[in-house]
Design a protein around this motif. Sequence first.
Motif, PDB file in Angstrom:
ATOM      1  N   GLY A   1      -8.799  -1.929  -5.668  1.00 32.19           N
ATOM      2  CA  GLY A   1      -8.204  -3.409  -4.582  1.00 32.19           C
ATOM      3  C   GLY A   1      -8.852  -3.006  -3.366  1.00 32.19           C
ATOM      4  N   ASN A   2      -9.594  -1.405  -3.160  1.00 27.74           N
ATOM      5  CA  ASN A   2      -9.548  -1.528  -1.962  1.00 27.74           C
ATOM      6  C   ASN A   2      -8.504  -1.124  -0.417  1.00 27.74           C
ATOM      7  N   LEU A   3      -8.317  -0.580  -1.462  1.00 28.06           N
ATOM      8  CA  LEU A   3      -6.594   0.606  -0.792  1.00 28.06           C
ATOM      9  C   LEU A   3      -6.839   1.518   0.238  1.00 28.06           C
ATOM     10  N   GLY A   4      -6.122   1.899   0.913  1.00 27.20           N
ATOM     11  CA  GLY A   4      -5.820   2.270   1.193  1.00 27.20           C
ATOM     12  C   GLY A   4      -5.674   3.898   1.009  1.00 27.20           C
ATOM     13  N   LYS A   5      -5.532   5.139   2.038  1.00 27.57           N
ATOM     14  CA  LYS A   5      -4.634   6.162   1.330  1.00 27.57           C
ATOM     15  C   LYS A   5      -2.999   5.857   1.740  1.00 27.57           C
ATOM     16  N   VAL A   6      -3.126   5.321   2.531  1.00 26.40           N
ATOM     17  CA  VAL A   6      -1.310   5.010   2.672  1.00 26.40           C
ATOM     18  C   VAL A   6      -0.933   4.091   1.694  1.00 26.40           C
ATOM     19  N   MET A   7      -1.032   3.242   1.390  1.00 22.96           N
ATOM     20  CA  MET A   7      -1.091   2.474   0.204  1.00 22.96           C
ATOM     21  C   MET A   7      -0.956   2.993  -0.947  1.00 22.96           C
ATOM     22  N   LYS A   8      -2.298   3.901  -0.976  1.00 24.90           N
ATOM     23  CA  LYS A   8      -1.712   4.313  -2.976  1.00 24.90           C
ATOM     24  C   LYS A   8      -0.860   5.358  -2.800  1.00 24.90           C
ATOM     25  N   GLU A   9      -0.565   5.775  -1.348  1.00 22.94           N
ATOM     26  CA  GLU A   9       0.797   6.432  -1.838  1.00 22.94           C
ATOM     27  C   GLU A   9       1.479   6.572  -1.810  1.00 22.94           C
ATOM     28  N   SER A  10       2.081   4.737  -1.816  1.00 21.80           N
ATOM     29  CA  SER A  10       2.914   3.950  -1.953  1.00 21.80           C
ATOM     30  C   SER A  10       3.008   3.521  -3.520  1.00 21.80           C
ATOM     31  N   ALA A  11       1.701   3.450  -4.197  1.00 23.44           N
ATOM     32  CA  ALA A  11       1.795   3.244  -5.303  1.00 23.44           C
ATOM     33  C   ALA A  11       2.258   5.042  -6.133  1.00 23.44           C
ATOM     34  N   THR A  12       2.527   5.780  -5.754  1.00 20.43           N
ATOM     35  CA  THR A  12       2.383   7.049  -6.262  1.00 20.43           C
ATOM     36  C   THR A  12       4.066   7.504  -6.327  1.00 20.43           C
ATOM     37  N   ILE A  13       4.901   6.798  -5.256  1.00 21.81           N
ATOM     38  CA  ILE A  13       5.792   6.958  -4.493  1.00 21.81           C
ATOM     39  C   ILE A  13       6.682   5.455  -5.420  1.00 21.81           C
ATOM     40  N   ALA A  14       5.984   5.239  -6.454  1.00 15.24           N
ATOM     41  CA  ALA A  14       7.416   3.750  -6.451  1.00 15.24           C
ATOM     42  C   ALA A  14       6.782   4.039  -8.534  1.00 15.24           C
ATOM     43  N   MET A  15       5.809   4.790  -8.592  1.00 15.28           N
ATOM     44  CA  MET A  15       5.728   5.034 -10.113  1.00 15.28           C
ATOM     45  C   MET A  15       6.543   6.240 -10.314  1.00 15.28           C
ATOM     46  N   GLU A  16       6.714   7.575  -9.476  1.00  8.12           N
ATOM     47  CA  GLU A  16       7.466   8.060  -9.348  1.00  8.12           C
ATOM     48  C   GLU A  16       9.086   8.584  -9.275  1.00  8.12           C
ATOM     49  N   TYR A  17       9.326   6.907  -8.708  1.00  8.48           N
ATOM     50  CA  TYR A  17      10.979   6.829  -8.444  1.00  8.48           C
ATOM     51  C   TYR A  17      10.632   6.199  -9.170  1.00  8.48           C
TER      52      TYR A  17
ATOM     53  N   SER B   1       6.554  -4.749  -9.100  1.00  7.16           N
ATOM     54  CA  SER B   1       5.472  -5.329  -9.844  1.00  7.16           C
ATOM     55  C   SER B   1       5.934  -4.422 -10.948  1.00  7.16           C
ATOM     56  N   LEU B   2       6.061  -2.572 -11.020  1.00  8.83           N
ATOM     57  CA  LEU B   2       6.180  -1.842 -11.713  1.00  8.83           C
ATOM     58  C   LEU B   2       7.591  -1.864 -12.754  1.00  8.83           C
ATOM     59  N   VAL B   3       8.547  -2.530 -11.939  1.00 11.96           N
ATOM     60  CA  VAL B   3       9.828  -2.629 -11.878  1.00 11.96           C
ATOM     61  C   VAL B   3       9.406  -3.694 -13.850  1.00 11.96           C
ATOM     62  N   SER B   4       9.098  -4.693 -12.798  1.00 12.15           N
ATOM     63  CA  SER B   4       9.164  -6.114 -13.438  1.00 12.15           C
ATOM     64  C   SER B   4       7.987  -5.874 -14.553  1.00 12.15           C
ATOM     65  N   LEU B   5       7.109  -5.133 -14.949  1.00 12.97           N
ATOM     66  CA  LEU B   5       5.879  -4.746 -15.905  1.00 12.97           C
ATOM     67  C   LEU B   5       6.394  -4.420 -17.297  1.00 12.97           C
ATOM     68  N   PHE B   6       7.867  -2.619 -16.234  1.00 17.53           N
ATOM     69  CA  PHE B   6       8.126  -1.845 -17.779  1.00 17.53           C
ATOM     70  C   PHE B   6       9.168  -2.733 -18.587  1.00 17.53           C
TER      71      PHE B   6
ATOM     72  N   THR C   1       8.737  -7.522   1.705  1.00 17.95           N
ATOM     73  CA  THR C   1       7.437  -6.467   2.807  1.00 17.95           C
ATOM     74  C   THR C   1       8.565  -5.311   3.373  1.00 17.95           C
ATOM     75  N   GLY C   2       8.249  -3.726   2.598  1.00 17.11           N
ATOM     76  CA  GLY C   2       9.265  -2.988   3.245  1.00 17.11           C
ATOM     77  C   GLY C   2       8.543  -1.480   2.809  1.00 17.11           C
ATOM     78  N   GLU C   3       8.796  -0.663   3.095  1.00 17.76           N
ATOM     79  CA  GLU C   3       8.016   0.675   3.028  1.00 17.76           C
ATOM     80  C   GLU C   3       9.644   0.787   2.637  1.00 17.76           C
ATOM     81  N   ILE C   4       9.233   2.368   1.028  1.00 16.84           N
ATOM     82  CA  ILE C   4       9.881   2.839   0.551  1.00 16.84           C
ATOM     83  C   ILE C   4       9.484   4.874  -0.027  1.00 16.84           C
ATOM     84  N   THR C   5      11.120   5.270  -0.114  1.00 15.14           N
ATOM     85  CA  THR C   5      11.424   6.399   0.001  1.00 15.14           C
ATOM     86  C   THR C   5      11.224   6.342  -1.141  1.00 15.14           C
ATOM     87  N   LEU C   6      11.006   7.975  -1.433  1.00 10.89           N
ATOM     88  CA  LEU C   6      11.132   8.484  -3.386  1.00 10.89           C
ATOM     89  C   LEU C   6      12.261   8.438  -3.702  1.00 10.89           C
ATOM     90  N   ARG C   7      13.210   8.759  -2.708  1.00 11.31           N
ATOM     91  CA  ARG C   7      14.678   8.121  -2.854  1.00 11.31           C
ATOM     92  C   ARG C   7      15.070   6.526  -3.382  1.00 11.31           C
TER      93      ARG C   7
END
Length: 523
Positions: A380-396, A439-444, A456-462
């Motif tokens: 979806g043409n996402l920037g680096k920071v947004m991709k990182e958010s996805a990774t953080i969400a997944m790991e969380y 989105s991921l929680v809803s999916l799983f 809207t909001g940023e997340i941390t690994l914790r």
Amino acid sequence: EEVDDMAVKAKKKKWGKKVGDHFEKELAKLQRMNPQVAEYSIQRNYLDLFLDLPWNEFSKDKFDLKRAERILNRDHYGLEDVKRRIIEYLAVLKLRNDMKSPILCLYGPPGVGKTSLGKSVAEALGREYVRMSLGGMRDEAEIRGHRKTYIGAMPGRIIQSIKKAGTSNPVFILDEIDKLASSHQGDPSSAMLEVLDPEQNSDFHDNFLEMGFDLSKVMFIATANNLGSIQPALRDRMEIINVTGYTIEEKVEIAKRHLLPKQLKEHGLSSKDLKIGKPQMEKIVEGYTRESGVRGLEKQIAKMVRYAAKSIAIEEEYSVKISNQDVEKVLGPARLERDKYENNQVAGVVTGLAWTSVGGDILFIESILSKGKGNLTITGNLGKVMKESATIAMEYIKSNADYFGLDSEVFGNYNVHIHVPEGATPKDGPSAGITMLTSLVSLFTQKRVKKSLAMTGEITLRGKVLPVGGIKEKILAAKRARIKELILCEENRRDVMEIKEEYLKGLTFHYVTDMSEVIDIAI
Ligand code: ADP
């Protein structure tokens, strides 16, 4: 006799001795030249510029603040805070009677009236008005000019604009100061810094002019869409005034009071020739424009006016009072339903709020599972920071599988694909973090997300939720999309407090600090 003409004109100029002496010397050079050679016309143009420039010519300021206020109100609907700040600024100017105060910078999305506010300020002060667009300017010589010896040399745009203004104290709009680009052809921002620096701008050097010109009485007003891309030193010189977007209701008022009358006048018509009621205006705003400002709206209204103008010109019957059908007849079927919130029919789809330099918008985050080995794909043409958010969400999610009631086996057996539609629009920033995670929680869990909700909001690994910017723009976008509930970080509460009550009508806010709260509300 050309030389004599110039000498006569020179007598009337109010320039100082230094400039006067220089002019005489250069005029003598011209006299010695053969009019047939190319240098002659270059020299003549050079001297003409001296004669055309408004050396020490000033218009007298009208510091009647009541009048200034009236003019600002006459030309602009709403914008109370912005107008108040401008009046305060003028008050300080009046008291100090110099231009040493910071440069005003009107900051906001396109079409919210920044340039037109500048124009009103000029009128209020009784000053001339000039505007110079800095968008894409990358060559220092565009600001400062080329040396006279250079073929086709010209003065820089600053000096050209002053010449056009005809006084040395115009209101000078520096449009899109954030779009000044730097390149190998010198850095235009540093030239701009000199222009705006009260210590230096009384003797601004233009390469073509070869003489300092006094810019210290000019009132500069800058406009910008994006503060982040303004050079920091430039930004420090400016007092930023935030001009945010409009609600649908405000746009309807602006259209009725300003845009329609203006367009009618421009087409030689009057208010008797075309009437557009509130519901129809609303239809135009919602169905045919998608913006924070009103530029697109003005264009659509112009189309309606042209329709009336044409019908009058060819003496054809037409409806003076526009109905919904007339709107569709003239503008075509309503095109923009995209901004509308779509019901979440499937698990994994969540509505987020985005903020770009053109204003707020809603976005949808979708994710799907496919059989696989636990890969994560993001499109979806996402920037680096947004991709990182996805990774953080997944790991969380993985590390909190128990909490969400998930069997950690699933992560290894499926691939996850996250997509943010409208792939043509680049998106970035951390503010979709909570949306991705939801989105991921809803999916799983295969549970759908609550209706009419956006977040809207940023997340941390914790799993902490952090505040994000552009809250007002995002809230306007949510309202446009008919969202009812919003999830924001607790620390964004104060941003919401600063927003006028009427912008918030019909919205419920949930403030959170932790991801688990988001999930409790959303799913
Ligand atoms: P910007 O410089 O912010 O991109 P403009 O000043 O060019 O926007 O505004 C676009 C158009 O919308 C202009 O015709 C302007 O007069 C009109 N406009 C914008 N905001 C308002 C307002 N609050 N009231 C009346 N007209 C407005």
